[in-house]
Scaffold this motif. Structure first.
Motif, PDB file in Angstrom:
ATOM      1  N   ALA A 149       0.834  -1.207   0.000  1.00 15.81           N
ATOM      2  CA  ALA A 149       0.000   0.000   0.000  1.00 15.81           C
ATOM      3  C   ALA A 149       0.870   1.259   0.000  1.00 15.81           C
ATOM      4  O   ALA A 149       0.542   2.244  -0.665  1.00 15.81           O
ATOM      5  N   ARG A 150       1.984   1.222   0.732  1.00 13.13           N
ATOM      6  CA  ARG A 150       2.890   2.383   0.769  1.00 13.13           C
ATOM      7  C   ARG A 150       3.534   2.619  -0.604  1.00 13.13           C
ATOM      8  O   ARG A 150       3.695   3.760  -1.042  1.00 13.13           O
ATOM      9  N   ILE A 151       3.912   1.523  -1.274  1.00 12.45           N
ATOM     10  CA  ILE A 151       4.501   1.654  -2.620  1.00 12.45           C
ATOM     11  C   ILE A 151       3.471   2.236  -3.591  1.00 12.45           C
ATOM     12  O   ILE A 151       3.774   3.128  -4.384  1.00 12.45           O
ATOM     13  N   ALA A 152       2.222   1.723  -3.502  1.00 19.44           N
ATOM     14  CA  ALA A 152       1.149   2.245  -4.356  1.00 19.44           C
ATOM     15  C   ALA A 152       0.901   3.718  -4.064  1.00 19.44           C
ATOM     16  O   ALA A 152       0.668   4.515  -4.987  1.00 19.44           O
ATOM     17  N   GLN A 153       0.976   4.079  -2.790  1.00 16.98           N
ATOM     18  CA  GLN A 153       0.796   5.482  -2.400  1.00 16.98           C
ATOM     19  C   GLN A 153       1.871   6.363  -3.034  1.00 16.98           C
ATOM     20  O   GLN A 153       1.578   7.445  -3.561  1.00 16.98           O
ATOM     21  N   GLN A 154       3.109   5.909  -2.984  1.00 16.49           N
ATOM     22  CA  GLN A 154       4.206   6.671  -3.587  1.00 16.49           C
ATOM     23  C   GLN A 154       3.990   6.880  -5.086  1.00 16.49           C
ATOM     24  O   GLN A 154       4.180   7.976  -5.605  1.00 16.49           O
ATOM     25  N   LEU A 155       3.579   5.808  -5.778  1.00 15.66           N
ATOM     26  CA  LEU A 155       3.384   5.892  -7.229  1.00 15.66           C
ATOM     27  C   LEU A 155       2.216   6.813  -7.575  1.00 15.66           C
ATOM     28  O   LEU A 155       2.261   7.544  -8.571  1.00 15.66           O
ATOM     29  N   LEU A 156       1.169   6.790  -6.755  1.00 15.30           N
ATOM     30  CA  LEU A 156       0.029   7.676  -6.990  1.00 15.30           C
ATOM     31  C   LEU A 156       0.397   9.130  -6.706  1.00 15.30           C
ATOM     32  O   LEU A 156      -0.078  10.042  -7.386  1.00 15.30           O
ATOM     33  N   ASN A 157       1.250   9.352  -5.718  1.00 14.31           N
ATOM     34  CA  ASN A 157       1.743  10.708  -5.471  1.00 14.31           C
ATOM     35  C   ASN A 157       2.595  11.198  -6.641  1.00 14.31           C
ATOM     36  O   ASN A 157       2.560  12.375  -7.000  1.00 14.31           O
ATOM     37  N   LYS A 158       3.345  10.277  -7.227  1.00 11.23           N
ATOM     38  CA  LYS A 158       4.118  10.631  -8.426  1.00 11.23           C
ATOM     39  C   LYS A 158       3.183  11.049  -9.555  1.00 11.23           C
ATOM     40  O   LYS A 158       3.405  12.063 -10.229  1.00 11.23           O
ATOM     41  N   GLU A 159       2.103  10.282  -9.752  1.00 11.85           N
ATOM     42  CA  GLU A 159       1.140  10.593 -10.809  1.00 11.85           C
ATOM     43  C   GLU A 159       0.464  11.942 -10.547  1.00 11.85           C
ATOM     44  O   GLU A 159       0.312  12.758 -11.464  1.00 11.85           O
ATOM     45  N   LEU A 195       2.307  19.342 -12.076  1.00 10.35           N
ATOM     46  CA  LEU A 195       3.386  20.014 -12.797  1.00 10.35           C
ATOM     47  C   LEU A 195       2.938  20.399 -14.212  1.00 10.35           C
ATOM     48  O   LEU A 195       3.277  21.481 -14.701  1.00 10.35           O
ATOM     49  N   ARG A 196       2.157  19.527 -14.857  1.00 12.62           N
ATOM     50  CA  ARG A 196       1.629  19.858 -16.181  1.00 12.62           C
ATOM     51  C   ARG A 196       0.713  21.084 -16.097  1.00 12.62           C
ATOM     52  O   ARG A 196       0.698  21.916 -16.998  1.00 12.62           O
ATOM     53  N   ALA A 197      -0.066  21.171 -15.019  1.00 11.71           N
ATOM     54  CA  ALA A 197      -0.944  22.332 -14.832  1.00 11.71           C
ATOM     55  C   ALA A 197      -0.122  23.612 -14.769  1.00 11.71           C
ATOM     56  O   ALA A 197      -0.469  24.624 -15.398  1.00 11.71           O
ATOM     57  N   TYR A 198       0.982  23.558 -14.040  1.00 10.83           N
ATOM     58  CA  TYR A 198       1.865  24.726 -13.962  1.00 10.83           C
ATOM     59  C   TYR A 198       2.477  25.037 -15.333  1.00 10.83           C
ATOM     60  O   TYR A 198       2.544  26.198 -15.748  1.00 10.83           O
ATOM     61  N   GLN A 199       2.906  24.008 -16.034  1.00  8.21           N
ATOM     62  CA  GLN A 199       3.561  24.205 -17.335  1.00  8.21           C
ATOM     63  C   GLN A 199       2.603  24.806 -18.360  1.00  8.21           C
ATOM     64  O   GLN A 199       2.989  25.678 -19.148  1.00  8.21           O
ATOM     65  N   TYR A 200       1.357  24.355 -18.359  1.00  4.26           N
ATOM     66  CA  TYR A 200       0.373  24.933 -19.285  1.00  4.26           C
ATOM     67  C   TYR A 200       0.030  26.370 -18.893  1.00  4.26           C
ATOM     68  O   TYR A 200      -0.255  27.205 -19.760  1.00  4.26           O
ATOM     69  N   THR A 201       0.061  26.657 -17.594  1.00  6.79           N
ATOM     70  CA  THR A 201      -0.131  28.042 -17.147  1.00  6.79           C
ATOM     71  C   THR A 201       0.982  28.926 -17.690  1.00  6.79           C
ATOM     72  O   THR A 201       0.732  30.003 -18.237  1.00  6.79           O
ATOM     73  N   GLY A 232      -2.140  27.936 -11.317  1.00  5.08           N
ATOM     74  CA  GLY A 232      -0.819  27.474 -11.731  1.00  5.08           C
ATOM     75  C   GLY A 232       0.174  27.495 -10.583  1.00  5.08           C
ATOM     76  O   GLY A 232       0.953  26.544 -10.400  1.00  5.08           O
ATOM     77  N   ALA A 233       0.140  28.578  -9.806  1.00  7.83           N
ATOM     78  CA  ALA A 233       1.058  28.702  -8.671  1.00  7.83           C
ATOM     79  C   ALA A 233       0.742  27.665  -7.594  1.00  7.83           C
ATOM     80  O   ALA A 233       1.646  27.025  -7.028  1.00  7.83           O
ATOM     81  N   THR A 234      -0.548  27.488  -7.306  1.00 10.45           N
ATOM     82  CA  THR A 234      -0.958  26.500  -6.301  1.00 10.45           C
ATOM     83  C   THR A 234      -0.593  25.091  -6.751  1.00 10.45           C
ATOM     84  O   THR A 234      -0.120  24.270  -5.949  1.00 10.45           O
ATOM     85  N   SER A 235      -0.780  24.822  -8.035  1.00  5.29           N
ATOM     86  CA  SER A 235      -0.430  23.500  -8.568  1.00  5.29           C
ATOM     87  C   SER A 235       1.065  23.235  -8.444  1.00  5.29           C
ATOM     88  O   SER A 235       1.484  22.093  -8.182  1.00  5.29           O
ATOM     89  N   ALA A 236       1.873  24.279  -8.619  1.00  8.49           N
ATOM     90  CA  ALA A 236       3.324  24.121  -8.483  1.00  8.49           C
ATOM     91  C   ALA A 236       3.690  23.707  -7.062  1.00  8.49           C
ATOM     92  O   ALA A 236       4.517  22.796  -6.861  1.00  8.49           O
ATOM     93  N   LEU A 237       3.066  24.352  -6.075  1.00 11.39           N
ATOM     94  CA  LEU A 237       3.342  23.977  -4.686  1.00 11.39           C
ATOM     95  C   LEU A 237       2.829  22.569  -4.386  1.00 11.39           C
ATOM     96  O   LEU A 237       3.475  21.804  -3.658  1.00 11.39           O
ATOM     97  N   GLN A 238       1.666  22.227  -4.945  1.00 13.21           N
ATOM     98  CA  GLN A 238       1.146  20.877  -4.760  1.00 13.21           C
ATOM     99  C   GLN A 238       2.085  19.842  -5.384  1.00 13.21           C
ATOM    100  O   GLN A 238       2.277  18.753  -4.832  1.00 13.21           O
ATOM    101  N   ALA A 239       2.671  20.189  -6.526  1.00 14.45           N
ATOM    102  CA  ALA A 239       3.608  19.278  -7.192  1.00 14.45           C
ATOM    103  C   ALA A 239       4.836  19.040  -6.324  1.00 14.45           C
ATOM    104  O   ALA A 239       5.355  17.916  -6.247  1.00 14.45           O
ATOM    105  N   LEU A 247      10.291  11.146  -6.789  1.00 15.61           N
ATOM    106  CA  LEU A 247      10.222  10.418  -8.060  1.00 15.61           C
ATOM    107  C   LEU A 247       9.975  11.349  -9.242  1.00 15.61           C
ATOM    108  O   LEU A 247      10.117  10.946 -10.397  1.00 15.61           O
ATOM    109  N   ILE A 248       9.573  12.608  -8.969  1.00 17.45           N
ATOM    110  CA  ILE A 248       9.267  13.550 -10.044  1.00 17.45           C
ATOM    111  C   ILE A 248      10.483  14.401 -10.395  1.00 17.45           C
ATOM    112  O   ILE A 248      10.590  14.932 -11.485  1.00 17.45           O
ATOM    113  N   ASN A 249      11.401  14.534  -9.443  1.00 19.96           N
ATOM    114  CA  ASN A 249      12.572  15.401  -9.628  1.00 19.96           C
ATOM    115  C   ASN A 249      12.132  16.838  -9.909  1.00 19.96           C
ATOM    116  O   ASN A 249      12.492  17.441 -10.925  1.00 19.96           O
ATOM    117  N   PHE A 250      11.340  17.369  -8.991  1.00 15.62           N
ATOM    118  CA  PHE A 250      10.758  18.708  -9.108  1.00 15.62           C
ATOM    119  C   PHE A 250      11.848  19.777  -9.211  1.00 15.62           C
ATOM    120  O   PHE A 250      12.830  19.739  -8.472  1.00 15.62           O
TER     121      PHE A 250
END
Length: 264
Positions: free
Chosen positions: A101-111, A117-123, A155-162, A172-175
């Motif tokens: 469950a922890r591994i699945a949680q990590q992967l979902l956080n990555k997603e 991050l895409r939301a920020y990039q499109y902004t 866009g700014a809020t999404s960046a902080l969420q990312a 895993l995202i290398n923000f």
């Protein structure tokens, strides 16, 4: 024949109409809804449709930014669910299930983080294309309406969420850590009182994430708490969510509890 002679694509005409209708009519409905699962799944469904118009020259970056931000809520909720499963399994002594469950949680956080991050990039793409403005520039663009102001905040809020999702995923995202300072400067371009205290909440969060000293970090926490007061008065508690996200990034359970109590 008229369409062909003017070198105008019917797909572009349709796409522009879809973008216009969605901006004027769909976005307000979404903003007024409290049905988060419906909103996030609708964004998951409609975002590919909007993306299909890109090759025809349709300027859909605003809606794609909002769409990816909304779609990220689905992955975020699933990650929270896996976190609960992990805690329950651990209490019951089911070590392997808890670990899965922890591994699945990590992967979902990555997603979730990739979508945020895409939301920020499109902004960033929207403002570059329509205002020749790079997020973080010292000179603010002339924002023509509330939709553009809202987009900058989303866009700014999404960046902080990312950033939060990146930390939760185990990096895993290398923000890109140059982004927070950029969105902090961009928040000078919107009115804090009008937008629920969120612009100052974002700037306060940056002081806490990357503080010059302990005094500045403490000032940041106070500013975050003041922002939640504005959010409460205006009826939109986005600053509460930002407060909670920053507390989670810093691992400060005391402030996280305070954010939840203020929201309640």
């Amino acid at each position: 024949a008229a369409l062909l002679s003017s070198a105008c694509s019917i797909h572009k005409l349709v796409g522009n109409q879809v973008v216009h209708f969605s901006t004027e009519n769909v976005v307000p409905v979404i903003l007024s809804s409290d049905d988060i699962p419906t909103i996030c799944h609708a964004n998951e469904t409609n975002t590919p449709l909007l993306m299909s118009f890109t090759k025809f020259g349709v300027d859909n970056s605003m809606l794609l930014a909002l769409g990816y931000s909304g779609a990220a809520a689905c992955s975020d909720m699933e990650a929270h669910e896996k976190e609960l499963w992990s805690a329950i399994a651990e209490k019951q002594g089911l070590v392997n299930m808890a670990q899965d469950a922890r591994i699945a949680q990590q992967l979902l956080n990555k997603e979730a983080g990739k979508r945020q991050l895409r939301a920020y990039q499109y902004t960033a793409e929207y403002f570059k294309k329509n205002h020749k403005y790079d997020i973080g520039d010292e000179t603010c663009p002339t924002l023509k309406d509330d939709n553009e102001q809202l987009l900058l905040i989303v866009g700014a809020t999404s960046a902080l969420q990312a950033l939060k999702s990146d930390v939760a995923s185990g990096r895993l995202i290398n923000f890109d850590m140059s982004i927070p300072a950029k969105v902090g400067r961009a928040m000078n371009c919107v009115n804090n009182e009008k937008w629920w205290g969120e612009p100052k909440a974002i700037q306060a969060g940056l002081k806490i994430i990357l503080p010059k000293d302990a005094i500045e970090e403490q000032q940041g926490w106070k500013q975050l708490q003041d922002s939640t007061d504005i959010g409460l008065q205006t009826g939109v508690r986005l600053s509460h969510a930002t407060y909670a996200a920053i507390a989670s990034i810093k691992g400060r359970e005391d402030y996280l509890r305070d954010a939840l109590k203020r929201f309640e």
